[in-house]
Design a protein around this motif. Structure first.
Motif, PDB file in Angstrom:
ATOM      1  N   ALA A  16     100.633  20.568  59.149  1.00 52.24           N
ATOM      2  CA  ALA A  16     100.948  21.540  60.197  1.00 52.24           C
ATOM      3  C   ALA A  16      99.700  21.901  60.997  1.00 52.24           C
ATOM      4  O   ALA A  16      98.632  22.087  60.435  1.00 52.24           O
ATOM      5  N   LYS A  17      99.868  21.971  62.312  1.00 52.40           N
ATOM      6  CA  LYS A  17      98.745  22.381  63.168  1.00 52.40           C
ATOM      7  C   LYS A  17      99.220  23.468  64.114  1.00 52.40           C
ATOM      8  O   LYS A  17     100.387  23.474  64.527  1.00 52.40           O
ATOM      9  N   VAL A  18      98.309  24.368  64.454  1.00 57.47           N
ATOM     10  CA  VAL A  18      98.671  25.433  65.377  1.00 57.47           C
ATOM     11  C   VAL A  18      98.461  24.940  66.802  1.00 57.47           C
ATOM     12  O   VAL A  18      97.429  24.362  67.120  1.00 57.47           O
ATOM     13  N   LYS A  19      99.474  25.172  67.618  1.00 61.33           N
ATOM     14  CA  LYS A  19      99.306  24.901  69.055  1.00 61.33           C
ATOM     15  C   LYS A  19      99.078  26.254  69.720  1.00 61.33           C
ATOM     16  O   LYS A  19      99.870  27.184  69.512  1.00 61.33           O
ATOM     17  N   ILE A  43     103.658  26.470  65.594  1.00 62.97           N
ATOM     18  CA  ILE A  43     103.268  25.533  64.545  1.00 62.97           C
ATOM     19  C   ILE A  43     103.967  24.209  64.825  1.00 62.97           C
ATOM     20  O   ILE A  43     105.192  24.152  64.983  1.00 62.97           O
ATOM     21  N   LEU A  44     103.157  23.160  64.877  1.00 63.58           N
ATOM     22  CA  LEU A  44     103.712  21.831  65.123  1.00 63.58           C
ATOM     23  C   LEU A  44     103.500  20.933  63.912  1.00 63.58           C
ATOM     24  O   LEU A  44     102.528  21.086  63.167  1.00 63.58           O
ATOM     25  N   LYS A  78     105.905  17.926  67.248  1.00 63.14           N
ATOM     26  CA  LYS A  78     107.197  18.631  67.291  1.00 63.14           C
ATOM     27  C   LYS A  78     107.088  20.041  66.732  1.00 63.14           C
ATOM     28  O   LYS A  78     106.374  20.272  65.745  1.00 63.14           O
ATOM     29  N   LYS A  79     107.858  20.928  67.329  1.00 57.50           N
ATOM     30  CA  LYS A  79     107.731  22.338  66.957  1.00 57.50           C
ATOM     31  C   LYS A  79     108.507  22.663  65.687  1.00 57.50           C
ATOM     32  O   LYS A  79     109.696  22.373  65.571  1.00 57.50           O
ATOM     33  N   LEU A  80     107.797  23.301  64.752  1.00 50.26           N
ATOM     34  CA  LEU A  80     108.396  23.665  63.473  1.00 50.26           C
ATOM     35  C   LEU A  80     108.614  25.173  63.415  1.00 50.26           C
ATOM     36  O   LEU A  80     109.501  25.652  62.716  1.00 50.26           O
ATOM     37  N   GLY A 115      95.443  22.049  66.816  1.00 46.60           N
ATOM     38  CA  GLY A 115      95.371  20.686  67.339  1.00 46.60           C
ATOM     39  C   GLY A 115      95.191  20.731  68.843  1.00 46.60           C
ATOM     40  O   GLY A 115      95.284  19.704  69.525  1.00 46.60           O
ATOM     41  N   THR A 116      94.961  21.921  69.390  1.00 38.34           N
ATOM     42  CA  THR A 116      94.951  22.070  70.854  1.00 38.34           C
ATOM     43  C   THR A 116      93.613  21.692  71.498  1.00 38.34           C
ATOM     44  O   THR A 116      93.593  21.188  72.628  1.00 38.34           O
ATOM     45  N   LEU A 117      92.514  21.915  70.752  1.00 36.54           N
ATOM     46  CA  LEU A 117      91.212  21.719  71.405  1.00 36.54           C
ATOM     47  C   LEU A 117      90.955  20.249  71.725  1.00 36.54           C
ATOM     48  O   LEU A 117      91.298  19.353  70.948  1.00 36.54           O
TER      49      LEU A 117
END
Ligand code: BTN
Length: 308
Positions: free
Chosen positions: A162-165, A170-171, A175-177, A258-260
């Motif tokens: 899981a990664k924060v967007k 949380i993706l 895909k959005k979880l 995971g956005t940066l």
């Protein structure tokens, strides 16, 4: 009392006599019998015989007694319009820090930027009432802490990458979880309460909202217990939020995002910003490098990853 009865039945895994339960818990056998009856009505498979009671199965419903540490601060509603509305009422009536409102389904689930949040049975929908000792401008720290705690929980217990967007989705993959919504009331430059609402696609998948979503069930190829997930998340979050006032949440949050360094498009009600997400500053704002090299500070909006 129900949590104690369940704990004993779960630990013993065998028939436990009403007499033994009544002595152990220091309440009458009639009270035990009433609690057992109520648990059975709520879907617990409790076999009762002349010898006593045996727990054969539990429903996956986040009843308050499934969270002993929260029993007085957590309420489960099979159905509500939105847990945000319910939590606001609670907060205004003085509910303590880390009270939780959970629902089986929401008829008017709300998303960010005035969207709806599809809230079918099988998902986990809850709002936490928080009373951190923070100035309103720093309230974003609790949102960051909550999204980080959820990402950690999903990684640690479910092996979901899981990664924060930014800011708080949380993706899993792209895909959005899970999504998060917060509401705050302030008074004289102090936060009275911040309510954080979280929707997690556990065993159900939202449809028809134009979001590319995924559920835990689809990822893990099995049903996931919402009771277990909520318990694990609350335990994690409670620890993480303890020293929120002094904590450098942003640096820790960066390890989970995971956005940066991704190409992004940030959409708000009236504008769009495209560029590469370079950093998050100490106020939680996203720093986006525009095509000309200029850095733009974005404080809110929906973030879309652009194809690379
Ligand atoms: C978003 O991604 O747009 C935020 C979604 C937030 C959904 C949760 S479900 C529990 C709480 N109650 C609501 O009505 N919304 C939040």
């Amino acid at each position: 009392m129900k949590s104690e009865i369940l704990e004993i039945l779960r630990t013993k895994r065998d028939v436990v006599s009403g007499e033994w339960l009544s002595e152990r818990l220091n309440i009458s056998r009639v009270s035990i019998w009433k609690h057992i009856g109520k648990l059975q009505e709520c879907g617990y498979e409790i076999e009762s015989s002349a010898k006593g009671y045996r727990l054969a199965g539990s429903p996956d419903v986040p009843y308050s007694w499934e969270f002993p540490a929260y029993e007085d601060r957590l309420a489960y509603f099979p159905e509500v319009d939105s847990t945000m509305d319910e939590a606001r009422l609670w907060a205004r009536k003085g509910a303590p820090h880390l009270s939780v409102v959970v629902a089986g389904l929401q008829k008017k689930g709300r998303g960010r930027l005035r969207r709806t949040w599809s809230s079918k049975p099988g998902g986990l929908y809850f709002t936490m009432i928080l009373r951190p000792d923070l100035a309103p401008a720093l309230s974003f720290k609790v949102n960051f802490a909550a999204s980080m705690a959820l990402a950690k929980t999903l990684r640690e217990f479910y092996s979901i990458e899981a990664k924060v967007k930014w800011p708080n989705d949380i993706l899993a993959g792209d895909k959005k979880l899970s999504g998060m919504l917060s509401e705050m009331e302030t008074e004289a430059d102090l936060v009275k309460y911040i309510n954080i609402g979280i929707g997690i696609n556990v065993n159900a998948l939202p449809r028809g909202e134009g979001i590319d979503a995924v559920s835990m069930k689809a990822l893990l190829k099995r049903e996931v217990s919402r009771v277990e997930l909520l318990g694990r998340f609350l335990e994690r979050f409670e620890k993480d939020v303890e020293n929120i006032e002094t904590d450098d949440v942003v640096s820790r949050w960066k390890e989970y995002t995971g956005t940066l360094n991704r190409a992004v498009r940030i959409v708000t009600f009236d504008r769009e910003t495209e560029g590469v997400a370079r950093d998050v500053d100490e106020t939680g704002a996203l720093l986006v490098e525009l095509p000309g090299g200029e850095i733009k500070r974005v404080i809110y909006g929906d973030c879309f990853y652009q194809p690379v």
